[in-house]
Design a protein around this motif. Structure first.
Motif, short mmCIF file in Angstrom:
data_model
loop_
_atom_site.label_atom_id
_atom_site.label_comp_id
_atom_site.label_asym_id
_atom_site.label_seq_id
_atom_site.Cartn_x
_atom_site.Cartn_y
_atom_site.Cartn_z
N ILE A 168 0.86 -1.19 0.00
CA ILE A 168 0.00 0.00 0.00
C ILE A 168 0.89 1.24 0.00
N PHE A 169 0.52 2.21 -0.83
CA PHE A 169 1.16 3.52 -0.84
C PHE A 169 0.11 4.55 -0.44
N ALA A 170 0.55 5.68 0.12
CA ALA A 170 -0.38 6.77 0.46
C ALA A 170 0.23 8.09 0.03
N ILE A 171 -0.60 8.95 -0.54
CA ILE A 171 -0.20 10.31 -0.92
C ILE A 171 -1.14 11.30 -0.26
N ASP A 200 1.32 10.23 -12.54
CA ASP A 200 2.67 9.82 -12.95
C ASP A 200 3.22 8.78 -11.97
N PHE A 201 3.02 9.04 -10.68
CA PHE A 201 3.50 8.10 -9.65
C PHE A 201 2.81 6.74 -9.80
N ALA A 202 1.48 6.78 -9.99
CA ALA A 202 0.71 5.53 -10.13
C ALA A 202 1.18 4.72 -11.34
N GLU A 203 1.48 5.43 -12.42
CA GLU A 203 2.00 4.76 -13.63
C GLU A 203 3.36 4.13 -13.37
N ARG A 204 4.23 4.94 -12.77
CA ARG A 204 5.60 4.50 -12.50
C ARG A 204 5.64 3.26 -11.60
N GLU A 205 4.78 3.28 -10.56
CA GLU A 205 4.77 2.19 -9.57
C GLU A 205 3.89 1.01 -9.99
N LYS A 206 3.22 1.16 -11.14
CA LYS A 206 2.29 0.12 -11.62
C LYS A 206 1.25 -0.22 -10.54
N ILE A 207 0.58 0.84 -10.07
CA ILE A 207 -0.47 0.69 -9.05
C ILE A 207 -1.67 0.00 -9.70
#
Length: 424
Positions: free
Chosen positions: A28-31, A56-63
């Motif tokens: 899990i990530f949180a922003i 961009d972050f979601a794309e990079r991390e493959k969320i």
């Protein structure tokens, strides 16, 4: 699965806590998160309303799936941005999120779709608004059109108070651009309830009803806050009233939004006033989980939240949600002076002791780490939640937990759940 939670408050800590219970979730990530969320997720420092940077972050991390807590990113169009990139996200589109982003739009939609609501007028000129207030008299309600973190509504008991509210909102612009327009409406008397449903754009499933406590002091006195506590279930919404809310509020709104080409996907939250003379009336719509209602609803939810969000996005809602039969309650611990000016940086102690009590979970709302210590960093600081076989036991458990926690100037209501006791 990798899941991203957007937001930094008690609601988002509750969402993260619930998501962490899913067997399908690996990370899990949180922003941007908070110190409580950081115990369950990796917190990333990005402004949640900078929707391109978040995507961009979601794309990079493959969320695999993103769950949005607060209203501001939804109103800013985060769902549209994510969907344009083929990213899965739970929440309404920018156009559908206007139901919360603009009080004027919301009232116009209620009128267009025949949803019961207080008589109102919309103004973009302060003098016209004042003339209308003088004509109507008090009590009367003044609402800033845009987002104001739950503080843009003034229930004026006198004409003077209402005129003052117009000056504050429209002239002094205490809420910025949110005050370029106001809604002035009749003041309804009754008991409030929060009714939330999850919708895939066509169908919907009700969530467990909850009751929020907006006023800062016991007995519903003092200015409105973002919410000082909640409990679920809410006895004020009898099965008969719940049916009425579905038929007269939820169904016409979802049907109307779909017919105008802006189907509503996500959490639709109707703030209901149960009045003696007019029956149910809608005070407002929100487009996300309530805060602190989410904290009690998610404590009772037994269905996997990640699966629920995924099926909603796919337009494949399950038939029902499973609930814990017990009562959940939440008491908000706030900073001295909230919802006005308050100090930050007060050292917090006792959370571990509180959580030693059976079925107590403390969610962080406005906290930070300073010099290795947990300190206050907001108006609403902590959400203490507890379960009980009934409302009486839940109240006893939650206040026992509250008594273990301390920070300078800590303020909380001592009557959360008292209305439910009266209605048993």
């Amino acid at each position: 699965m990798k899941v991203l939670v957007i937001g930094s408050g008690g609601r988002e800590h509750a969402l993260t806590w619930k998501i962490s219970k899913s067997d399908r979730v690996k990370e899990i990530f949180a922003i941007p998160g908070n110190p409580g969320i950081a115990q369950l997720a990796k917190c990333i420092t990005i402004d949640p309303t900078d929707i391109k940077a978040v995507a961009d972050f979601a794309e990079r991390e493959k969320i695999d799936i993103t769950v949005v807590g607060p209203e501001a990113p939804l109103v800013a169009g985060i769902v549209d941005e994510f969907e344009s990139r083929g990213l899965k996200i739970f929440g309404p589109s920018k156009e559908a999120a206007r139901l919360e982003g603009s009080k004027a739009f919301s009232k116009e939609m209620m009128k267009a779709f025949g949803v019961p609501t207080a008589e109102f007028q919309i103004f973009d000129n302060p003098e016209d608004a004042k003339a209308y207030i003088k004509e109507k008299g008090a009590p009367i309600v003044v609402k800033a059109d845009g987002l104001a973190a739950g503080k843009g509504v003034v229930v004026a008991q006198t004409v003077e108070e209402a005129l003052e509210a117009i000056d504050k909102i429209m002239v002094d612009r205490v809420f910025g651009d949110a005050g370029s327009k106001v809604v002035v409406e009749e003041c309804l008397k009754g008991e409030e309830a929060s009714y939330l449903v999850i919708s895939d754009g066509e169908r919907y499933i009700p969530l467990a009803p909850a009751q929020d406590h907006k006023a800062v002091f016991d007995g519903d006195k003092g200015p409105n806050t973002g919410g000082m506590g909640a409990y679920s279930p809410a006895p004020v919404l009898s099965p008969e009233l719940e049916e009425e809310v579905k038929k007269r509020v939820i169904e016409p709104m979802l049907k109307g939004m779909a017919e105008r080409g802006t189907p509503f996907k996500g959490i639709l939250y109707a703030g209901i006033m149960v009045t003696e003379d007019k029956g149910i009336q809608v005070l407002e719509f929100n487009v996300r989980f309530g805060d602190p209602e989410a904290q009690v609803i998610l404590r009772r939810m037994q269905t996997d939240l990640v699966e629920l969000c995924e099926k909603t996005i796919e337009g494949n809602l399950p038939e029902k949600i499973d609930w814990d039969e017990r009562t959940a309650i939440c008491v908000v611990l706030a900073s001295k002076g909230y919802p006005g000016k308050y100090e930050k940086g007060k050292v917090i102690t006792g959370i571990e002791e509180a959580e030693k009590i059976d079925d107590v979970v403390v969610f962080h709302a406005g906290t930070a780490i300073k010099d290795g210590k947990l300190v206050t960093n907001g108006g609403r600081v902590l959400n203490v939640t507890a379960m009980g076989k009934d409302i009486r036991e839940a109240i006893d458990n939650v206040y026992r937990a509250v008594s273990k926690i301390h920070f300078d100037g800590m303020h909380y209501r001592k009557d959360i759940g008292a209305k439910a006791l009266k209605e048993r």
